[in-house]
Write a protein that holds these residues in place. Sequence first.
Motif, PDB file in Angstrom:
ATOM      1  N   SER A  89       0.841  -1.195   0.000  1.00 27.46           N
ATOM      2  CA  SER A  89       0.000   0.000   0.000  1.00 27.46           C
ATOM      3  C   SER A  89       0.879   1.249   0.000  1.00 27.46           C
ATOM      4  CB  SER A  89      -0.916   0.014   1.222  1.00 27.46           C
ATOM      5  OG  SER A  89      -0.198   0.356   2.385  1.00 27.46           O
ATOM      6  N   ILE A  90       0.408   2.304  -0.641  1.00 28.25           N
ATOM      7  CA  ILE A  90       1.167   3.552  -0.701  1.00 28.25           C
ATOM      8  C   ILE A  90       1.279   4.193   0.681  1.00 28.25           C
ATOM      9  CG2 ILE A  90      -0.802   5.071  -1.208  1.00 28.25           C
ATOM     10  CD1 ILE A  90       2.766   5.249  -2.719  1.00 28.25           C
ATOM     11  N   GLU A  91       0.304   3.936   1.542  1.00 26.43           N
ATOM     12  CA  GLU A  91       0.350   4.493   2.896  1.00 26.43           C
ATOM     13  C   GLU A  91       1.511   3.887   3.683  1.00 26.43           C
ATOM     14  OE1 GLU A  91      -1.427   6.978   3.697  1.00 26.43           O
ATOM     15  OE2 GLU A  91      -2.826   6.928   2.000  1.00 26.43           O
ATOM     16  N   ALA A  92       1.748   2.584   3.495  1.00 26.93           N
ATOM     17  CA  ALA A  92       2.861   1.925   4.177  1.00 26.93           C
ATOM     18  C   ALA A  92       4.198   2.450   3.654  1.00 26.93           C
ATOM     19  CB  ALA A  92       2.771   0.415   3.985  1.00 26.93           C
ATOM     20  N   THR A  93       4.277   2.661   2.336  1.00 24.64           N
ATOM     21  CA  THR A  93       5.498   3.203   1.741  1.00 24.64           C
ATOM     22  C   THR A  93       5.773   4.611   2.262  1.00 24.64           C
ATOM     23  OG1 THR A  93       5.180   1.900  -0.277  1.00 24.64           O
ATOM     24  CG2 THR A  93       6.634   3.804  -0.437  1.00 24.64           C
ATOM     25  N   ALA A  94       4.738   5.449   2.304  1.00 26.08           N
ATOM     26  CA  ALA A  94       4.881   6.820   2.801  1.00 26.08           C
ATOM     27  C   ALA A  94       5.358   6.824   4.252  1.00 26.08           C
ATOM     28  CB  ALA A  94       3.557   7.560   2.678  1.00 26.08           C
ATOM     29  N   LYS A  95       4.801   5.944   5.057  1.00 26.12           N
ATOM     30  CA  LYS A  95       5.175   5.863   6.474  1.00 26.12           C
ATOM     31  C   LYS A  95       6.640   5.503   6.638  1.00 26.12           C
ATOM     32  CE  LYS A  95       3.932   3.615  10.835  1.00 26.12           C
ATOM     33  NZ  LYS A  95       3.050   2.608  11.483  1.00 26.12           N
ATOM     34  N   LYS A  96       7.123   4.559   5.831  1.00 26.76           N
ATOM     35  CA  LYS A  96       8.526   4.141   5.921  1.00 26.76           C
ATOM     36  C   LYS A  96       9.462   5.277   5.541  1.00 26.76           C
ATOM     37  CE  LYS A  96       7.600  -0.755   5.087  1.00 26.76           C
ATOM     38  NZ  LYS A  96       7.694  -1.875   4.115  1.00 26.76           N
ATOM     39  N   TYR A  97       9.092   6.047   4.515  1.00 26.17           N
ATOM     40  CA  TYR A  97       9.917   7.198   4.121  1.00 26.17           C
ATOM     41  C   TYR A  97       9.943   8.250   5.235  1.00 26.17           C
ATOM     42  CZ  TYR A  97      11.045   6.134  -0.761  1.00 26.17           C
ATOM     43  OH  TYR A  97      11.578   5.595  -1.899  1.00 26.17           O
ATOM     44  N   ILE A  98       8.799   8.515   5.820  1.00 25.68           N
ATOM     45  CA  ILE A  98       8.729   9.527   6.883  1.00 25.68           C
ATOM     46  C   ILE A  98       9.556   9.103   8.087  1.00 25.68           C
ATOM     47  CG2 ILE A  98       7.175  10.632   8.553  1.00 25.68           C
ATOM     48  CD1 ILE A  98       5.032  10.567   6.316  1.00 25.68           C
ATOM     49  N   GLU A  99       9.510   7.832   8.436  1.00 29.33           N
ATOM     50  CA  GLU A  99      10.322   7.321   9.547  1.00 29.33           C
ATOM     51  C   GLU A  99      11.807   7.509   9.262  1.00 29.33           C
ATOM     52  OE1 GLU A  99       8.983   3.299   9.841  1.00 29.33           O
ATOM     53  OE2 GLU A  99       7.259   3.804  11.114  1.00 29.33           O
ATOM     54  N   LEU A 100      12.198   7.293   8.014  1.00 31.15           N
ATOM     55  CA  LEU A 100      13.601   7.492   7.626  1.00 31.15           C
ATOM     56  C   LEU A 100      13.977   8.966   7.715  1.00 31.15           C
ATOM     57  CD1 LEU A 100      15.554   5.798   4.831  1.00 31.15           C
ATOM     58  CD2 LEU A 100      15.481   8.292   4.837  1.00 31.15           C
ATOM     59  N   TYR A 101      13.095   9.856   7.226  1.00 28.43           N
ATOM     60  CA  TYR A 101      13.359  11.296   7.318  1.00 28.43           C
ATOM     61  C   TYR A 101      13.614  11.701   8.776  1.00 28.43           C
ATOM     62  CZ  TYR A 101      11.044  11.597   2.680  1.00 28.43           C
ATOM     63  OH  TYR A 101      10.676  11.446   1.372  1.00 28.43           O
ATOM     64  N   LYS A 102      12.729  11.264   9.660  1.00 26.86           N
ATOM     65  CA  LYS A 102      12.838  11.636  11.083  1.00 26.86           C
ATOM     66  C   LYS A 102      14.134  11.121  11.683  1.00 26.86           C
ATOM     67  CE  LYS A 102       7.857  11.934  12.001  1.00 26.86           C
ATOM     68  NZ  LYS A 102       6.706  11.327  12.720  1.00 26.86           N
TER      69      LYS A 102
END
Length: 352
Positions: free
Chosen positions: A335-348
């Motif tokens: 899901s795109i929501e899971a992908t977005a979450k993983k990117y945001i976690e990496l950014y943080k």
Amino acid sequence: MKILHIITSLELGGAEKLLLDLIPAQKRQGVDVELLVLDTNGEKFLEEYEKRGIKIHKTQINNRMSLKNIFEIAKLIKIQKIDIVHAHLIHSQIWTSLARYLNKNVIYITTEHSTHNRRREKSIYKILDKFIYNSFVKVIAISEATARELIKWTGISLKKIDVIPNGVSLRAFMGKPKERKGNNLIMVSRFHQSKDHITVVRALEKLPKEYTLTFIGEGETEEAVKREVLMLNLADRVQFLGYSNSVPVLLKRADIAIQSSNFEGFGLSALEAMASGTPIVATNVEGLADIVSESGLLFKVGDVNDLVQKIKILEDSKVYSDKSKMGIKSSLVYSIEATAKKYIELYKEELK
């Protein structure tokens, strides 16, 4: 936290399609996200990006080849007070890797979207690519195969690479398990050296006349494919629809989806077909094969007879129904929501 995605263009391609879904998903998760496009010539997605409320910046020069991109990127980063710059595709990666010298207090990340490209056919580019990728704090690979090939080519540290699989907007594509109703084949893919439309056309010639084929996409190899269709007297069985905003509907109407590739970083179009419930027959290449796996059928690169055989396997109603169900189930992981979450976690993590 303010993110600026930078992409070379908005032409037809996997990276462009990914950002179309990824940026809105990141915004829904509370992140301030904007996009810079270096070259809007030949764009196909700009209107769709704007419809989805994505703030888009364009360069004054509007030329992916210009050195002035370095200064335009650096200026925008400063004016918009960007915290993280996320680059996609080679021209964006080159100019961003140089712009970082003008804005050093920013985190620079890039995503690698393919297992292969033309530069990797000439060893002289290895030095350039090694410099480019080492300029980023993190390099995200869209699959294990993409990560492995990039390390092999550039020799960059394993610690610098993370793998975050692409995602798809399941709400748009999600279908129900299907029963086969006809013999309509579909391939959703840009016409590019990484794709192998010719093998699909040659397979159609060997299939019963009841089979038809629809191509969705545009690109540099389209005319060569059209010539092949004419040479094989298949014009009455093949449609070229060009770019379309109706891909979810067209996939659900089709009976079998084909993804024929010479190389592939991930296989977003195959994933969309799986989510729609349309059984997929795909080339057995790294990246693509990892996505399809047992949920579809795999054929050898460029092997017309193998492709014909795999298509005919789906004439069995039980196999067809099973692959439809398996594709839907497997797609839920991406899901795109899971992908977005993983990117945001990496950014943080990088901002700590």
